[in-house]
Write a protein that holds these residues in place. Sequence first.
Motif, short mmCIF file in Angstrom:
data_model
loop_
_atom_site.label_atom_id
_atom_site.label_comp_id
_atom_site.label_asym_id
_atom_site.label_seq_id
_atom_site.Cartn_x
_atom_site.Cartn_y
_atom_site.Cartn_z
N LEU A 177 23.72 36.91 -47.90
CA LEU A 177 24.04 35.62 -48.06
C LEU A 177 25.26 36.00 -48.88
CD1 LEU A 177 24.09 32.57 -48.04
CD2 LEU A 177 22.35 33.18 -50.03
N MET A 178 25.37 36.75 -49.61
CA MET A 178 26.66 37.11 -50.76
C MET A 178 27.84 37.13 -49.87
SD MET A 178 27.20 39.55 -54.11
CE MET A 178 28.00 40.69 -53.40
N LEU A 179 27.62 38.10 -48.87
CA LEU A 179 28.84 38.63 -47.96
C LEU A 179 29.16 37.51 -47.21
CD1 LEU A 179 27.60 42.41 -47.54
CD2 LEU A 179 29.44 41.54 -49.01
N ALA A 180 28.29 36.48 -46.88
CA ALA A 180 28.69 35.58 -45.90
C ALA A 180 29.27 34.30 -46.42
CB ALA A 180 27.36 35.00 -45.17
N CYS A 181 29.10 34.26 -47.77
CA CYS A 181 29.55 32.81 -48.39
C CYS A 181 30.65 33.11 -49.22
CB CYS A 181 28.26 32.25 -49.36
SG CYS A 181 27.61 33.03 -50.79
N GLU A 182 31.24 32.20 -50.24
CA GLU A 182 32.24 32.05 -50.88
C GLU A 182 32.24 33.24 -52.00
OE1 GLU A 182 35.72 30.95 -50.13
OE2 GLU A 182 34.55 31.09 -48.46
N ASP A 183 30.78 33.52 -52.32
CA ASP A 183 30.62 34.37 -53.37
C ASP A 183 31.13 35.94 -53.23
OD1 ASP A 183 29.30 32.57 -54.65
OD2 ASP A 183 27.28 33.18 -54.25
N GLY A 184 31.25 36.15 -51.86
CA GLY A 184 31.71 37.55 -51.39
C GLY A 184 32.99 37.55 -50.82
N ARG A 185 34.08 36.47 -51.29
CA ARG A 185 35.31 36.39 -50.82
C ARG A 185 36.45 37.61 -50.96
NH1 ARG A 185 37.47 30.79 -53.30
NH2 ARG A 185 37.66 31.63 -55.62
N TYR A 186 36.09 38.15 -52.37
CA TYR A 186 37.00 39.29 -52.57
C TYR A 186 36.34 40.74 -52.37
CZ TYR A 186 40.67 41.32 -55.12
OH TYR A 186 41.85 42.29 -55.66
N MET A 187 35.36 40.70 -51.28
CA MET A 187 35.08 42.16 -50.63
C MET A 187 35.17 42.27 -49.42
SD MET A 187 31.15 41.82 -52.47
CE MET A 187 30.52 43.46 -52.27
N THR A 188 35.56 43.36 -49.05
CA THR A 188 35.83 43.79 -47.27
C THR A 188 35.84 45.32 -47.55
OG1 THR A 188 36.91 43.50 -45.44
CG2 THR A 188 38.26 43.82 -47.34
N GLY A 189 35.02 45.84 -46.29
CA GLY A 189 34.81 47.33 -46.38
C GLY A 189 33.89 47.62 -47.12
N GLN A 190 32.97 46.99 -47.47
CA GLN A 190 32.01 47.50 -48.76
C GLN A 190 30.51 47.64 -48.27
OE1 GLN A 190 33.22 48.40 -51.81
NE2 GLN A 190 35.26 48.15 -50.68
N ALA A 191 29.73 48.17 -48.74
CA ALA A 191 28.48 48.48 -48.57
C ALA A 191 27.48 47.96 -49.67
CB ALA A 191 27.82 49.84 -48.27
N ILE A 192 26.34 47.18 -49.59
CA ILE A 192 25.72 46.61 -50.72
C ILE A 192 24.27 47.55 -50.48
CG2 ILE A 192 24.27 44.95 -51.64
CD1 ILE A 192 26.44 43.08 -50.89
N HIS A 193 23.86 48.21 -51.20
CA HIS A 193 22.72 49.25 -50.99
C HIS A 193 21.30 48.59 -51.78
CE1 HIS A 193 24.92 52.91 -49.98
NE2 HIS A 193 25.93 52.12 -50.65
N VAL A 194 20.56 48.15 -50.93
CA VAL A 194 19.31 47.58 -51.24
C VAL A 194 18.09 48.36 -50.84
CG1 VAL A 194 17.98 45.29 -51.05
CG2 VAL A 194 20.36 45.16 -50.83
N ASP A 195 17.51 49.37 -51.80
CA ASP A 195 16.74 50.61 -51.30
C ASP A 195 15.92 51.04 -52.41
OD1 ASP A 195 18.33 51.86 -53.29
OD2 ASP A 195 19.63 52.79 -51.70
N GLY A 196 15.53 50.12 -53.22
CA GLY A 196 14.42 50.49 -54.12
C GLY A 196 14.87 51.58 -55.35
N GLY A 197 16.32 52.02 -55.22
CA GLY A 197 16.71 52.99 -56.06
C GLY A 197 16.92 54.24 -55.58
#
Length: 281
Positions: free
Chosen positions: A256-276
Amino acid sequence: MPGQPAQHQSHQPGSEAEMTPRPDYTPFYPGSGRLEGKVAIITGGDSGIGRAVSVLFAREGAKLVIVYKEETEDAEKTRALIEAEGSEALLIAGDVGDRDFCESVGRRARQQFGRIDILVNNAAEQHVRDDLAAMETEEMRQVFETNIFGYMYMIQAVIDHLEARARIINTASIVAYRGNPQLVDYAMTKGAIVALTRSLAARYAEKGILVNMVAPGPIWTPLIPASFPPDKVKSFGTDTPLGRAGQPNEVAPAYLMLACEDGRYMTGQAIHVDGGEYPSS
């Protein structure tokens, strides 16, 4: 912390309806209209991470095109969940490894909703390879056709119809960064997705199309009992720093963050959601 009950499914990508316990897809918060008026295509949207993302996007106002292979019961459940959020869903069954099918998805999405704003490439398959030397070429080809060719085919199907501020979000994996001794061909495809994402981000930045990825760690989805033997399923995710596998609704907010305006200054990035889990020491 406890893992999951031992279980196994004999077909890929697996069925959420057959899992015990069922994965948690319910969004945590009320919607705030962050995707109001948007249309999103989500491959593998019938279950697991794809279902959680679909329901969250619907809660935020998006209309959904749910692409799935053959798990009709799961897909219809996801449609009902989307409609319960006050949105609409178009279900399309088929193989993303087929270029003609992917082109038809893009065409049907435009016919149904008149536009495409977001593509989430999420469909995947993985297989445990105990004997690497015995792995057949066709087995490896099938994984690549689903996991990387399917991503590229879907991108080709929509790219000419995306406007500035559109988003492409690819599902990578922790194994792209750390590898996995039993999922070698799967890890290869996830590494390719990292390169694909960064390359497309550079290519389309001047057009205002943002391309990012989410790299999940161990998440409780149908792919897990469909991939691993029961004893591995039982302990799945318990070796993470947080001591458990994640739930799909714990991953969906990154999309959602990457899809909406919250992520408008992000491209080519990875968000890691992996329990550490990543980076490893």
